[in-house]
Design an enzyme around this catalytic site. Structure first.
Site, mmCIF file in Angstrom:
data_model
loop_
_atom_site.group_PDB
_atom_site.id
_atom_site.type_symbol
_atom_site.label_atom_id
_atom_site.label_comp_id
_atom_site.label_asym_id
_atom_site.label_seq_id
_atom_site.Cartn_x
_atom_site.Cartn_y
_atom_site.Cartn_z
ATOM 1 N N GLY A 1 63.641 73.407 111.100
ATOM 2 C CA GLY A 1 63.547 74.853 111.137
ATOM 3 C C GLY A 1 63.534 75.471 109.753
ATOM 4 O O GLY A 1 62.500 75.570 109.099
ATOM 5 N N ARG A 2 64.707 75.879 109.267
ATOM 6 C CA ARG A 2 64.773 76.654 108.029
ATOM 7 C C ARG A 2 64.201 75.922 106.822
ATOM 8 O O ARG A 2 63.687 76.557 105.900
ATOM 9 C CB ARG A 2 66.230 77.063 107.771
ATOM 10 C CG ARG A 2 66.737 78.123 108.748
ATOM 11 C CD ARG A 2 68.248 78.314 108.644
ATOM 12 N NE ARG A 2 68.975 77.138 109.109
ATOM 13 C CZ ARG A 2 70.253 76.896 108.854
ATOM 14 N NH1 ARG A 2 70.944 77.732 108.102
ATOM 15 N NH2 ARG A 2 70.853 75.820 109.323
ATOM 16 N N GLY B 1 68.942 70.622 113.556
ATOM 17 C CA GLY B 1 70.076 71.091 112.772
ATOM 18 C C GLY B 1 70.219 70.372 111.449
ATOM 19 O O GLY B 1 70.425 69.155 111.419
ATOM 20 N N PRO C 1 61.196 76.736 116.809
ATOM 21 C CA PRO C 1 60.903 78.160 117.001
ATOM 22 C C PRO C 1 61.916 79.002 116.246
ATOM 23 O O PRO C 1 63.126 78.804 116.391
ATOM 24 C CB PRO C 1 61.030 78.341 118.515
ATOM 25 C CG PRO C 1 61.936 77.233 118.963
ATOM 26 C CD PRO C 1 61.689 76.093 118.034
ATOM 27 N N CYS D 1 69.937 80.389 120.952
ATOM 28 C CA CYS D 1 70.032 81.454 119.957
ATOM 29 C C CYS D 1 71.478 81.955 119.856
ATOM 30 O O CYS D 1 72.077 82.333 120.865
ATOM 31 C CB CYS D 1 69.105 82.610 120.315
ATOM 32 S SG CYS D 1 69.160 83.956 119.099
#
Length: 348
Positions: free
Chosen positions: A234-235, A211, A26, A110
């Site tokens: 994620g990124r 990560g 997310p 977060c």
């Protein structure tokens, strides 16, 4: 049955058997419904919504309504919630389940200052008693699986992921996702996986490693060194949502897929942008699409010049036509995507 023990379709969330163990993380402002659907289409086994605030005054806002919109999305539909008040988070979980959420994910990861200043996200890791109260309240509030995403600690002097993991398992949390950084690290430095391995060894519920997972090889490495049940990307998926099928293929076979065809990426972009405009409307759609387009053309020949020109367009059809023209121009470099470092190597 898959060929590799590192690729698994054995992760279960309550009644839901996840398609595989390669998940999309997310990300605020990124993993909206169109992007989640695209990632699932391209191989992601699971996706969680953007973070939705637990404050009931925000539930009916346009922004929050979009964030928890799962219309037409394949199961399980997971909504991430954030807050610091156990009762408010419990109410928020019930609210989302009543509207179709099939999994509730609690955000304690977060690192953004605005979130942490409100004692939400990873700021909660400083107060283990409050963490326990939140977990107990949310699990008791709903009859769907509740999961937790968190970090290794507040800072490197105060790593408490093992304590949080044990609290979570005792509270009835169904799955843990651990980002291998502290809140103080933000996204700086390299993620460390020793803590994820220790958490996996300490609990019996599924553990997801998160990560710095940017390549198929890194995905295999992280699964191997942590023993985690799954990984979360994620990124690295920003502008390259096909990374999920690349990782799945590599974990299964040990070989790499070819880069995607330019023609396929053009069709995917067209599909993504049309879904994006329909989801946000023309005015907001053309503006929020800019970051996605920028990620897609990053490291492609002429990509930066194109991004700057594209950011001046304020009409959906013009933006879509410009993107189509850009990808047509990429054919001159070959039928498959050629990123700039590779083009430079070929020219050397």
């Amino acid at each position: 049955m898959v060929d590799s023990p590192l690729l698994s379709a054995c992760v279960k969330l309550g009644p839901y058997q996840l398609a595989n163990n390669v998940f999309v993380a997310p990300m605020a402002g990124v993993t909206d419904r169109p992007f989640r659907q695209l990632c699932k289409q391209l191989g992601a086994g699971y996706a969680v919504s953007e973070m939705a605030a637990s404050n009931p005054r925000l539930w009916q806002t346009e922004k929050t309504s979009r964030r928890i919109n799962h219309d037409g999305e394949m199961a399980p539909r997971a909504v991430q919630i954030a807050g610091a008040d156990p009762a408010m988070l419990a109410d928020c979980a019930r609210f989302n389940v009543e509207r179709g959420a099939q999994v509730i994910d609690i955000n304690m990861g977060c690192p953004v200052k605005k979130v942490c200043n409100s004692w939400c996200g990873s700021a909660l890791l400083q107060d283990e008693r409050l963490v326990g109260r939140i977990l107990d309240a949310v699990v008791a509030a709903v009859d769907v699986p509740v999961t937790l995403k968190f970090r290794t600690g507040w800072d490197r002097q105060h790593k408490n992921a093992l304590n949080i993991a044990r609290l979570a398992q005792s509270a009835g949390i169904a799955m843990l996702t651990l980002h291998g950084r502290t809140r103080a690290d933000g996204y700086n430095g390299a993620a460390e996986y020793e803590t994820i391995a220790a958490v996996k060894a300490a609990v019996t519920i599924p553990v997801v490693a998160n990560g710095d997972i940017t390549t198929p090889e890194k995905a295999r490495h992280v699964l191997a060194v942590t023993g985690a049940d799954a990984i979360m990307i994620g990124r690295a998926a920003q502008g390259r949502p096909w990374i999920f099928r690349e990782v799945v293929h590599f974990l299964k076979t040990g070989t790499h897929l070819d880069a995607p065809l330019v023609s396929e990426v053009a069709l995917l972009m067209d599909e993504h942008l049309r879904a994006h405009y329909a989801f946000y409307g023309d005015y907001l759609g053309v503006r929020t699409a800019r970051k996605h387009i920028g990620w897609y053309v990053r490291d492609l020949a002429g990509g930066e010049d194109f991004r700057q020109r594209m950011n001046l367009l304020e009409d959906c059809e013009q933006q879509l036509a410009a993107v189509n023209d850009f990808f047509e121009s990429q054919i001159r470099y070959g039928e498959r995507l050629q990123y700039v470092p590779l083009l430079q190597k070929m020219a050397a």
